[in-house]
Design an enzyme around this catalytic site. Structure first.
Site: not given
Ligand code: F6R
Length: 607
Positions: A2, A27, A75, A101-102, A483, A487, A490, A506, A602
């Site tokens: 928070c 936050r 939060w 906050n905590g 992963e 990363k 993307e 293969h 996002k």
């Molecule tokens: C990669 C990334 C995406 C999310 C995916 C699922 O860095 O952020 O691959 O992991 O869109 O998103 P959530 O976890 O919000 O369902």
């Protein structure tokens, strides 16, 4: 997580507090509120939802003349996002207001004590416990400072907390333990806040509070004391040079980098209140009502899917629960056979990913219980799951997910240990050892991160011109290879493929040439000899190798990146930040828009 702000000075304090909250909204933004003293009365105004909802409410209130106030943006961790759970909270007698906050880990014990003294405390309202305890302390102590310190000494957990009293308008009392709190020193005005941007337009002179410190501040004076004995702490005022944008990123160039560096705290936050250190047991009351499933189907997308793939190893090996892991957009269109004692687990940072939500609904339609693992409190997935476990990572702003995956893995490890506990499938000694490793991680990672960052920077300069990358791993490292590749592609737009090392011959190995480097995960575990052979196979095709490895392992590669050894699958907590930092540095070196990569969002709320 928070955000809190307190102000004592000469300006209209309520608008100033709201403006500060706007800069702390990153936050959390489930609810917000302010407290101030006017005409001898202590007022609180609170609203559910984003700050705009609080502003709407304030617009209908008479103009306040208060020159001291405090504000909170929430939060949600315990308690749903609702006005009744919004801060500030008042003591039963209405003389004190508090923002916090905590997490107060022993709040149930403290609450029981207060109930026997005749106080009322709402369910889930751990912060109400602190304010009422301070009110109780005032009956026994001469000053509010003494009473506040007395109350805080009884609280275990984490807090950045600020209190105002009806009979001391213009004075702030604040303290911190394992949560950020900064004092801003102005001319004829002083501030306390979770982060510098909250007061940066007014002052750049700050005092960083340490754990176990308590502060009393009014418009003209401030003093920092040690909570233990109220002796005066010697503090230095520091002058901040950052501009506003840099300050919101805590001095980091990008949110992604800031969030990577937050991971030690995220691991600690995720475990807070969930591990009994004395008995080496895990408590996840969110799952108590559900049985341990006969079979678990994990469903998720992207990075969250990789968390699930990683967790399969520990859920099967520790809890002996058979696990399948599937991408949500595939699962939802398959007539999946779900047994009557099976369970589905959906993993989602945002809690709003359309395919994951659809998979959840499909599973529930088939009469199967669904566990949701979410970061965003009150999100659709959190609301529609049979049970939800929050990952408590705090808001993730960078589009590329980093700390959210780390927090998902902590929660998944705790679930595996808790089911192992319930099914008696893991010896007490092994459980204690795993919990010991988990508890040591925050400090270990905190120490390792700066060095990892330097190495990532150097490697990025060498490899940023590559057009394609392989990421190789075996066993619990294979999901991390996936992963790492995700990363890199993307945020740097470099083509990258994650492969199980053993699968290379293969087909994919045909692609290897001196311009196609491979990032190999070669850790100190029983699969190391196999991974080493796979590395040699790539080298035989003149492929360059970066190997992420542990001390003492013999490897002859182009770049050996040695990180501290952590036993077994929990090594992921050190591997993951290394992969994240490498991608970050490559993208940064190439001048890409790290926090908002092209074509991405996002929260993916469409199929
Ligand atoms: C990669 C990334 C995406 C999310 C995916 C699922 O860095 O952020 O691959 O992991 O869109 O998103 P959530 O976890 O919000 O369902």
């Amino acid at each position: 997580m928070c955000g809190i702000i307190g102000y004592a000075g000469h300006r209209p304090a309520v608008p100033l507090a709201v403006e500060g909250l706007r800069r702390l909204e990153y936050r959390g933004y489930d609810s917000a509120g302010v407290a101030f003293v006017q005409n001898g009365e202590l007022h609180t105004i609170r609203a559910e939802g984003k700050l705009a909802a609080l502003e709407e409410k304030l617009a209908t209130c008479p103009n306040t003349t208060a020159t001291a106030a405090m504000g909170h943006t929430r939060w949600a961790t315990h308690g749903i996002p609702a006005e009744r759970n919004a801060h500030p909270h008042l003591s039963n007698d209405g003389t004190l207001a508090i923002i916090h906050n905590g997490i107060i880990e022993n709040y149930q014990e403290l609450k029981n004590d207060l109930l026997t003294l005749g106080y009322t405390v709402a369910p889930d309202a751990e912060t109400e416990v602190l304010v009422n305890l301070t009110a109780e302390g005032r009956k026994q102590h001469a000053s509010l400072l003494d009473a506040f310190a007395w109350a805080l000494r009884q609280a275990h957990g984490a807090y950045a907390v600020c209190v105002m009293a009806k009979d001391e308008p213009g004075v702030l009392y604040a303290a911190r333990l394992a949560a950020p709190l900064i004092l801003g020193i102005g001319t004829g005005e002083n501030f306390v806040a979770s982060d510098i941007p909250a007061f940066l337009p007014y002052t750049r002179d700050v005092v960083f509070l340490e754990d176990g410190e308590i502060v009393r501040a009014d418009a003209n004076r401030w003093q920092v004391l040690r909570l233990a004995d109220l002796s005066v702490a010697d503090k230095r005022i520091q002058h901040i040079q950052w501009d506003m944008q840099a300050a919101q990123k805590g001095g980091f160039k990008h949110f992604m980098l800031k969030e990577i560096f937050e991971q030690p705290r995220v691991i600690a936050d995720c475990m807070a209140g969930r591990v009994d250190e004395a008995r080496n047991t895990v408590a996840l009351p969110e799952l108590d009502a559900l049985p341990v499933p006969d079979r678990l189907h994990i469903v998720a997308c992207g990075t969250s899917y990789h968390s699930g793939l990683w967790a399969r190893h520990i859920l099967e090996s520790w809890a002996k629960v058979p696990v399948t892991v599937e991408i949500a957009s595939e699962f939802r269109y398959r007539d999946a056979l779900l047994g009557k004692n099976d369970m589905v687990m959906v993993i989602s940072q945002s809690g709003e990913t359309a395919d994951t939500l659809a998979a959840l609904r499909m599973a529930r339609d088939k009469g199967v219980q669904v566990i949701g693992l979410c970061n965003v409190v009150g999100s659709s997935i959190a609301r529609e799951s049979s049970a939800v476990v929050y990952t408590q990572a705090g808001p993730e702003i960078s589009v590329a997910s980093t700390k959210a995956m780390c927090s998902q893995m902590v929660v998944l490890a705790l679930i595996a240990l808790s089911w192992a506990q319930r099914n008696d499938t893991l010896s007490q000694a092994t459980r204690a050892q795993m919990l010991h490793i988990l508890r040591a991680l925050p400090a270990q990672l905190e120490t390792a991160l700066p060095m990892m960052h330097d190495t990532a920077q150097q490697l990025a300069r060498t490899y940023a011109k590559a057009r394609s990358f392989f990421y190789l791993g075996r066993g619990h490292c294979y999901p991390l290879a996936l992963e790492g590749a995700l990363k890199l592609k993307e945020i740097s737009y470099i083509h990258a493929e994650g492969y199980a090392s053993g699968e290379m011959k293969h087909g994919p190995i045909a692609l290897v040439d001196p311009e196609f480097p491979t990032f190999a995960l070669a850790l100190d575990d029983e699969l190391f000899p196999k991974v080493k052979s796979n590395i040699v196979e790539v080298q035989a095709r003149r492929g360059k190798i970066i190997a992420l490895t542990n001390p003492g392992l013999e490897l002859s590669v182009d770049h050996s990146w040695v990180i501290p050894t952590v036993q077994g699958p929990l090594s992921a907590f050190l591997v993951l930040p290394a992969l994240q930092l490498f991608s970050y540095e490559v993208a940064e070196y190439l001048g890409k828009d790290v926090d908002q990569p092209r074509n991405l969002a996002k929260s993916v709320t469409v199929e």
